[in-house]
Motif scaffolding. Structure first.
Motif, short mmCIF file in Angstrom:
data_model
loop_
_atom_site.label_atom_id
_atom_site.label_comp_id
_atom_site.label_asym_id
_atom_site.label_seq_id
_atom_site.Cartn_x
_atom_site.Cartn_y
_atom_site.Cartn_z
N PRO A 56 -30.10 40.57 88.14
CA PRO A 56 -29.95 39.68 89.54
C PRO A 56 -31.96 38.90 89.24
O PRO A 56 -31.11 37.89 89.19
CB PRO A 56 -29.30 40.05 89.91
CG PRO A 56 -29.47 41.53 90.80
CD PRO A 56 -29.44 42.28 88.86
N ASP A 60 -32.38 34.96 88.20
CA ASP A 60 -32.52 34.68 89.05
C ASP A 60 -34.60 33.89 88.59
O ASP A 60 -33.89 32.94 88.61
CB ASP A 60 -33.01 35.22 91.12
CG ASP A 60 -31.25 36.01 91.30
OD1 ASP A 60 -30.49 35.53 91.48
OD2 ASP A 60 -31.88 36.92 92.37
N GLY A 140 -28.48 39.54 82.19
CA GLY A 140 -30.00 38.99 82.70
C GLY A 140 -29.95 36.97 82.44
O GLY A 140 -29.75 36.92 82.32
N ARG A 152 -22.95 35.26 87.54
CA ARG A 152 -24.30 35.57 88.23
C ARG A 152 -23.58 36.46 89.95
O ARG A 152 -24.37 36.86 90.93
CB ARG A 152 -24.46 34.44 88.64
CG ARG A 152 -25.70 34.43 89.75
CD ARG A 152 -26.06 32.97 89.60
NE ARG A 152 -26.42 31.87 88.69
CZ ARG A 152 -28.21 32.48 88.48
NH1 ARG A 152 -28.77 33.26 89.02
NH2 ARG A 152 -28.47 32.13 86.99
N ALA A 155 -22.80 40.38 90.28
CA ALA A 155 -24.72 40.85 89.46
C ALA A 155 -24.96 40.74 90.95
O ALA A 155 -25.79 41.84 91.96
CB ALA A 155 -25.43 40.13 88.63
N GLY A 156 -25.03 40.02 91.40
CA GLY A 156 -25.56 39.54 93.48
C GLY A 156 -24.89 40.61 94.21
O GLY A 156 -25.29 41.65 94.57
N LYS A 159 -25.73 44.33 92.76
CA LYS A 159 -27.22 44.19 93.74
C LYS A 159 -27.08 45.23 95.35
O LYS A 159 -27.66 45.60 95.74
CB LYS A 159 -28.50 43.22 93.41
CG LYS A 159 -29.36 43.24 94.70
CD LYS A 159 -30.32 42.09 94.29
CE LYS A 159 -31.40 42.82 94.67
NZ LYS A 159 -32.37 40.43 94.86
#
Length: 390
Positions: A56, A60, A140, A152, A155-156, A159
């Protein structure tokens, strides 16, 4: 009493050393059993931490991720070379007089009998460290360049899970883990053996560690225009954690938290700290160079600067690929030690003994220096964003 991580680590280290001489073996084996289980859990979590944080972070950061990766690795490589050259220069000046004719002490070092846990549990990691890093880069960059909103979000969420495991499981248990490490070291007599055989060399290398950390944070502080000593003091819990675990990768959670306290943004810190746990081993390279020079002097092997410069340039590359686990750096360094310096089996065995005796100090230098690199990368990243806006 609610204590922060720093005093808990200090208490764990102190108790481990004090109780190692009086605690019965059944209790010692109990803590060794805990360390074995927690160590397996850590090794299982390390690649997940890398994937969960790096993926992430790259996503980002967006299209600047490739440039950020290049900047971070370049800084880590150059810093590793500088630290190793400094180690060689210092060793050339002081080691000949310190070693004298006392080389037989190294040969006398024997591996202590291991203290066996009551039982073990094998928890294989789903990925190795380098595979996790490559996978994180691919995912990523794919998210960043492909605009993959679903991936995305996944992945968040990963995390978030990893962050909760770090906060609620790993961080609270780290002091107990460190206590068990120092307890078993004291019971085996490793601490006394280390101090009696390698005392003079250790003192010089420790002084080098302090000097390296000072120049790293003086440089980083001048770049970000902040007090370097305050920045370094904030990273002290990460230093102590690495001192106890001897693992850059296992110290990622603490190093990440302290780096955030130094004002580095979450995106940059989440990218740089896990990455540097693998690619930035300046303290280990410095220690390997000092140990190699020590043995070369003792064995009468060539130790001129051109030869060692060749060794250092290659060693820095191997340090990038070395796993951030206890002893990982010296295992990766065996190839250039043999091919460039001509170390045979006996010399390599001595290298391992001398290196492992001081493993935690080099690891602590590596991890603490990661925070300085994160500060520099943050500054360069912000300058790059301003240029793009202009």
């Amino acid at each position: 009493m609610k204590l922060s991580l720093l005093p808990r680590i200090l208490i764990a280290i102190t108790l481990g050393i004090l109780l190692g001489g009086v605690m019965g073996m059944p209790l010692v084996r109990l803590f060794v059993t805990f360390n074995s289980l927690f160590g397996e859990f850590l090794q299982f979590c390390i690649p997940l931490i890398i994937v969960g944080l790096v993926t992430p972070a790259i996503a980002d950061i967006g299209r600047g991720a490739g440039r950020l990766l290049l900047i971070t690795v370049a800084i880590a490589y150059v810093d590793t070379i500088v630290a190793a050259i400094l180690s060689y220069a210092t060793g050339s000046a002081f080691f000949p007089s310190l070693i004298g004719g006392g080389g037989n002490g190294l040969v006398a070092v024997e591996k202590s009998a291991d203290i066996l846990p009551y039982f073990t549990l094998n928890i294989p990691a789903p990925l190795d460290v380098m595979t996790a890093l490559v996978l994180s880069f691919i995912l990523g960059l794919g998210i960043a360049y492909g605009g993959l909103s679903t991936l995305r979000n996944v992945a968040g969420e990963v995390k978030t899970v990893i962050a909760r495991v770090i906060e609620r499981v790993i961080i609270p248990l780290l002091p107990l883990y460190i206590f068990g490490i120092f307890l078993s070291m004291t019971v085996r007599g490793d601490v006394m053996r280390m101090m009696t055989v390698f005392a003079k060399i250790i003192l010089v290398i420790f002084a080098l560690h302090i000097f390296v950390l000072l120049y790293q944070y003086l440089l980083a502080g001048s770049i970000v225009r902040r007090n370097p000593f305050r920045l370094l003091a904030t990273m002290f819990p990460a230093y102590l954690t690495a001192l106890g675990t001897s693992s850059s990768a296992a110290t990622i959670p603490v190093a990440l938290r302290q780096t955030l306290k130094n004002g580095v943004t979450e995106g940059v810190a989440g990218f740089v700290i896990p990455l540097c746990a693998t690619v930035h081993l300046s303290g280990s390279a410095m220690k390997i160079t000092a140990c190699a020079l020590t043995i070369a002097l003792m064995e009468g092997l060539p130790h001129g600067f051109p030869l060692f410069l060749h060794f250092i340039l290659v060693l820095a590359i191997f340090m990038v690929a070395a796993p951030g686990v206890p002893g990982g750096a010296i295992m990766a360094a065996l190839a250039p030690l043999g091919s460039i310096l001509g170390f045979g089996d006996n010399e390599q065995a001595l290298m391992i003994a001398l290196y492992i005796a001081m493993d935690s100090f080099g690891t602590a230098c590596n991890v603490t220096g990661d925070g300085a690199i994160a500060l520099v990368v943050e500054r360069l990243q912000s300058l790059g964003v301003k240029e793009l806006k202009e």
